[in-house]
Motif scaffolding. Structure first.
Motif, PDB file in Angstrom:
ATOM      1  N   GLY A  30       7.938 -72.035 -13.997  1.00 30.28           N
ATOM      2  CA  GLY A  30       6.781 -71.539 -14.725  1.00 30.28           C
ATOM      3  C   GLY A  30       6.608 -70.036 -14.618  1.00 30.28           C
ATOM      4  O   GLY A  30       6.289 -69.357 -15.609  1.00 30.28           O
ATOM      5  N   PHE A  31       6.831 -69.495 -13.431  1.00 30.05           N
ATOM      6  CA  PHE A  31       6.674 -68.049 -13.277  1.00 30.05           C
ATOM      7  C   PHE A  31       7.766 -67.302 -14.045  1.00 30.05           C
ATOM      8  O   PHE A  31       7.495 -66.250 -14.643  1.00 30.05           O
ATOM      9  N   SER A  32       8.987 -67.830 -14.043  1.00 26.43           N
ATOM     10  CA  SER A  32      10.061 -67.154 -14.783  1.00 26.43           C
ATOM     11  C   SER A  32       9.737 -67.105 -16.276  1.00 26.43           C
ATOM     12  O   SER A  32      10.041 -66.117 -16.960  1.00 26.43           O
ATOM     13  N   VAL A  33       9.099 -68.155 -16.799  1.00 21.72           N
ATOM     14  CA  VAL A  33       8.701 -68.184 -18.206  1.00 21.72           C
ATOM     15  C   VAL A  33       7.627 -67.133 -18.469  1.00 21.72           C
ATOM     16  O   VAL A  33       7.718 -66.340 -19.417  1.00 21.72           O
ATOM     17  N   ALA A  34       6.588 -67.127 -17.630  1.00 20.50           N
ATOM     18  CA  ALA A  34       5.499 -66.161 -17.815  1.00 20.50           C
ATOM     19  C   ALA A  34       6.006 -64.733 -17.689  1.00 20.50           C
ATOM     20  O   ALA A  34       5.628 -63.847 -18.477  1.00 20.50           O
ATOM     21  N   ASP A  35       6.875 -64.485 -16.732  1.00 23.21           N
ATOM     22  CA  ASP A  35       7.405 -63.143 -16.512  1.00 23.21           C
ATOM     23  C   ASP A  35       8.224 -62.679 -17.720  1.00 23.21           C
ATOM     24  O   ASP A  35       8.122 -61.528 -18.168  1.00 23.21           O
ATOM     25  N   THR A  36       9.035 -63.580 -18.264  1.00 23.06           N
ATOM     26  CA  THR A  36       9.846 -63.233 -19.436  1.00 23.06           C
ATOM     27  C   THR A  36       8.961 -62.920 -20.638  1.00 23.06           C
ATOM     28  O   THR A  36       9.155 -61.922 -21.339  1.00 23.06           O
ATOM     29  N   LEU A  37       7.995 -63.785 -20.891  1.00 22.99           N
ATOM     30  CA  LEU A  37       7.166 -63.632 -22.082  1.00 22.99           C
ATOM     31  C   LEU A  37       6.295 -62.379 -22.021  1.00 22.99           C
ATOM     32  O   LEU A  37       6.106 -61.697 -23.032  1.00 22.99           O
ATOM     33  N   ASP A  52       0.503 -71.414  -6.463  1.00 23.67           N
ATOM     34  CA  ASP A  52       0.987 -70.764  -5.252  1.00 23.67           C
ATOM     35  C   ASP A  52       0.326 -69.392  -5.140  1.00 23.67           C
ATOM     36  O   ASP A  52       0.210 -68.651  -6.133  1.00 23.67           O
ATOM     37  N   GLU A  53      -0.105 -69.050  -3.932  1.00 21.80           N
ATOM     38  CA  GLU A  53      -0.863 -67.810  -3.740  1.00 21.80           C
ATOM     39  C   GLU A  53      -0.081 -66.582  -4.224  1.00 21.80           C
ATOM     40  O   GLU A  53      -0.648 -65.689  -4.861  1.00 21.80           O
ATOM     41  N   GLU A  54       1.207 -66.537  -3.941  1.00 26.68           N
ATOM     42  CA  GLU A  54       1.999 -65.372  -4.347  1.00 26.68           C
ATOM     43  C   GLU A  54       2.088 -65.257  -5.862  1.00 26.68           C
ATOM     44  O   GLU A  54       1.907 -64.173  -6.437  1.00 26.68           O
ATOM     45  N   LEU A  59       0.586 -62.807 -11.265  1.00 28.06           N
ATOM     46  CA  LEU A  59       0.341 -62.989 -12.699  1.00 28.06           C
ATOM     47  C   LEU A  59      -0.424 -61.830 -13.339  1.00 28.06           C
ATOM     48  O   LEU A  59       0.004 -61.307 -14.379  1.00 28.06           O
ATOM     49  N   PRO A  60      -1.568 -61.403 -12.793  1.00 29.04           N
ATOM     50  CA  PRO A  60      -2.252 -60.272 -13.436  1.00 29.04           C
ATOM     51  C   PRO A  60      -1.445 -58.983 -13.378  1.00 29.04           C
ATOM     52  O   PRO A  60      -1.587 -58.119 -14.246  1.00 29.04           O
ATOM     53  N   VAL A  61      -0.583 -58.861 -12.383  1.00 27.07           N
ATOM     54  CA  VAL A  61       0.258 -57.668 -12.283  1.00 27.07           C
ATOM     55  C   VAL A  61       1.225 -57.601 -13.468  1.00 27.07           C
ATOM     56  O   VAL A  61       1.464 -56.519 -14.033  1.00 27.07           O
ATOM     57  N   ILE A  62       1.789 -58.753 -13.856  1.00 29.14           N
ATOM     58  CA  ILE A  62       2.738 -58.762 -14.971  1.00 29.14           C
ATOM     59  C   ILE A  62       2.037 -58.846 -16.318  1.00 29.14           C
ATOM     60  O   ILE A  62       2.680 -58.711 -17.372  1.00 29.14           O
ATOM     61  N   GLY A  63       0.715 -59.108 -16.287  1.00 29.27           N
ATOM     62  CA  GLY A  63      -0.035 -59.116 -17.536  1.00 29.27           C
ATOM     63  C   GLY A  63      -0.348 -60.476 -18.105  1.00 29.27           C
ATOM     64  O   GLY A  63      -0.673 -60.598 -19.296  1.00 29.27           O
TER      65      GLY A  63
END
Length: 527
Positions: A30-37, A52-54, A59-63
């Motif tokens: 899920g994070f890899s998808v959000a980061d890519t998009l 997950d806390e990390e 998430l807000p850092v990557i937008g």
């Protein structure tokens, strides 16, 4: 307009900016998808039961935005967001309320693998083309075959990586700035179900693909064996060069025969017998290729020997089958036989895959905790006939009776673990009544394996094998199959008084090894 726009999104360089995408699940995939998009400029809302806390911090850092809470019904925030695309992590089953909502509202539904294929041209090779993809699935043997194939490709001089359900998201690989010549993509049945939904002018088209085998598994996710089989069959869709199948498993041959492939793609068979002119197999102890050579009707190429594989701990029949499948995939990319042989000499099986953890007073203790379904356990029992068999756990909706009546009936004894042992015990009473059965009644995780080893030691004699091949998932009593295997090995060492050789399976115990229902969701043999 949305569907027309989505049909244009088949390149990293397409216009992704502002596309509203809901990402279901927040773990590795899920994070890899959000980061890519977000890197592409899309408007991303991540929806998950818990975060997950990390990842929540990043998430807000990557937008991207995050919503957490119960997913038993569709969150109002998701409805208000009105996504143009939903990208679901593989743990979300077809009948999940959010998946049903997306389909009922004609919202495009992708998996992470489809997204990765659409943006695969972010980094290209010197010839201007993106990496070739090799797809691997099957009920069992996927991870071993994926690692074998990638190792062979690297030995052949190609820049290659094992990705997908093996642990590294394929989206991370397609964004690697160094780029690859080939990606070896392990796919679960869950991921393949999502690939079956593709509606793109440029659908995933692999260089080569294989379904290693097919047996009952993950029926609770798919709903039926027919649905499970249909999902697995998507591995061959649009294959360009080689459809590799298991000649000993008629289901995989039927998949190839029914597949819609690119004209010119070849069917390449493998099994442990003498190969035909388009197959790989074994002739008088020599592992050979009769598929990828000019005069394949009259000659063959030697890849290795069974004797050499035995010296490397790779001669169990199902492992030899995996080697043949991997070699076929590597040969489809012109990897030389000498490179394949060299790759095998340096290859080691994953921890918890028919791993000998100790030999003491003539008894061999074997950890095959990764045998998380009956098909995998049958292979282990075939490699160690007459073993003291440690069996049981979370059966995932699969009937174990056929395994018990077949391979299980040859066991010297059965030691049954798991919170729900009744189905396993009943199977022995009905189908293998002469096999002594011992139940481990301890429920505490810390105690289970100590009791297993004590019971096994009371039964095993000089020349015997004690085999942990549970034919079931671990989540009823353990954190993962790796946790189950480590505890078994530790209990054996405690019993025989040897030193702990160290935690050598850190890779197997990484973040994808724990159950993640909102992400991979398939860590127990991963579909």
């Amino acid at each position: 307009m949305t569907s027309e726009r989505l049909r244009t999104l088949t390149s990293w360089n397409a216009e992704w900016k502002g596309l509203r995408v809901a990402v279901l699940g927040l773990s590795v995939t899920g994070f890899s998808v959000a980061d890519t998009l977000t890197e592409l400029g899309a408007d991303v809302l991540v929806v998950t039961e818990k975060a997950d806390e990390e990842y929540a911090r990043l998430l807000p850092v990557i937008g991207a935005r995050l919503w957490t809470g119960s997913l038993e019904s569709v969150p109002a925030d998701l409805v208000e967001f009105a996504p143009e695309v939903v990208v679901a992590s593989p743990g979300f089953a077809p009948r999940h309320p959010l998946i049903s909502w997306a389909q009922e509202n004609d919202i495009a539904l992708w998996g992470d693998v489809e997204l990765a294929w659409r943006v695969r041209d972010k980094v290209v090779r010197a010839d201007g083309a993106p990496a070739d993809w090799i797809l691997i699935t099957g009920t069992n043997g996927k991870t071993t075959t994926t690692r074998l194939t990638a190792t062979m490709l690297v030995a052949g001089g190609l820049r290659a990586a094992p990705v997908g359900n093996i642990g590294t998201p394929v989206l991370d690989a397609v964004r690697d700035p160094e780029g690859f010549d080939a990606l070896v993509v392990e796919l679960s049945s869950h991921q393949l179900w999502y690939l079956g939904l593709q509606d793109s002018p440029d659908p995933l088209s692999p260089h080569a693909a294989v379904c290693l085998n097919l047996a009952d598994d993950h029926l609770e996710w798919h709903g039926s064996f027919d649905e499970y089989r249909a999902a697995k069959a998507h591995v061959y869709d649009n294959t360009r060069v080689a459809c590799v199948y298991n000649k000993a498993d008629a289901a995989t041959q039927a998949m190839v025969e029914d597949a819609e492939v690119v004209e010119g793609a070849r069917a390449i068979g493998f099994d442990l017998g003498v190969p035909g002119p388009s197959d790989l197999g074994v002739v008088e102890g020599i592992v050979v290729d009769r598929a990828f050579l000019e005069d394949r009707h009259k000659s063959a190429l030697e890849l290795t020997t069974v004797e050499e594989l035995a010296s490397l701990g790779l001669a169990a029949p199902h492992i030899v089958a995996n080697i043949l499948a991997a070699a076929a995939l590597a040969r489809s990319l012109d990897v030389a036989p000498t490179a394949i042989r060299e790759a095998l000499r340096g290859f080691r099986l994953d921890p918890h895959r028919i791993e000998v953890v100790a030999r003491h007073e003539g008894v061999t203790w074997v950890d095959d905790s990764k045998a998380t379904n009956p098909h995998a356990a049958a292979s282990s029992l075939a490699a160690y006939p007459g073993a003291v068999w440690v069996v049981g756990g979370l059966l995932k909706g699969v009937d174990i009776s056929e395994l018990v009546a077949g391979r299980g009936a040859t066991a010297k004894a059965a030691i049954v673990i798991g919170l729900d042992r009744a189905a396993v015990v009943a199977a022995f009473e009905r189908h293998a009544p002469t096999v002594p059965v011992f139940e481990v009644d301890a429920d505490e995780t810390e105690v289970v394996m100590a009791q297993v080893v004590e019971l096994a030691a009371g039964v095993a004699r000089d020349g015997d094998v004690v085999l942990l091949a549970p034919a079931a998932a671990s989540f009823d009593q353990f954190a993962s199959y790796a946790d189950r295997g480590r505890r078994f090995a530790a209990a054996v060492r405690d019993r025989i008084g040897t030193e702990d050789p160290g935690d050598h399976d850190a890779a197997a115990a990484g973040p994808d090894d724990a159950p993640r229902p909102d992400d991979l969701g398939d860590a127990e043999d991963r579909g």
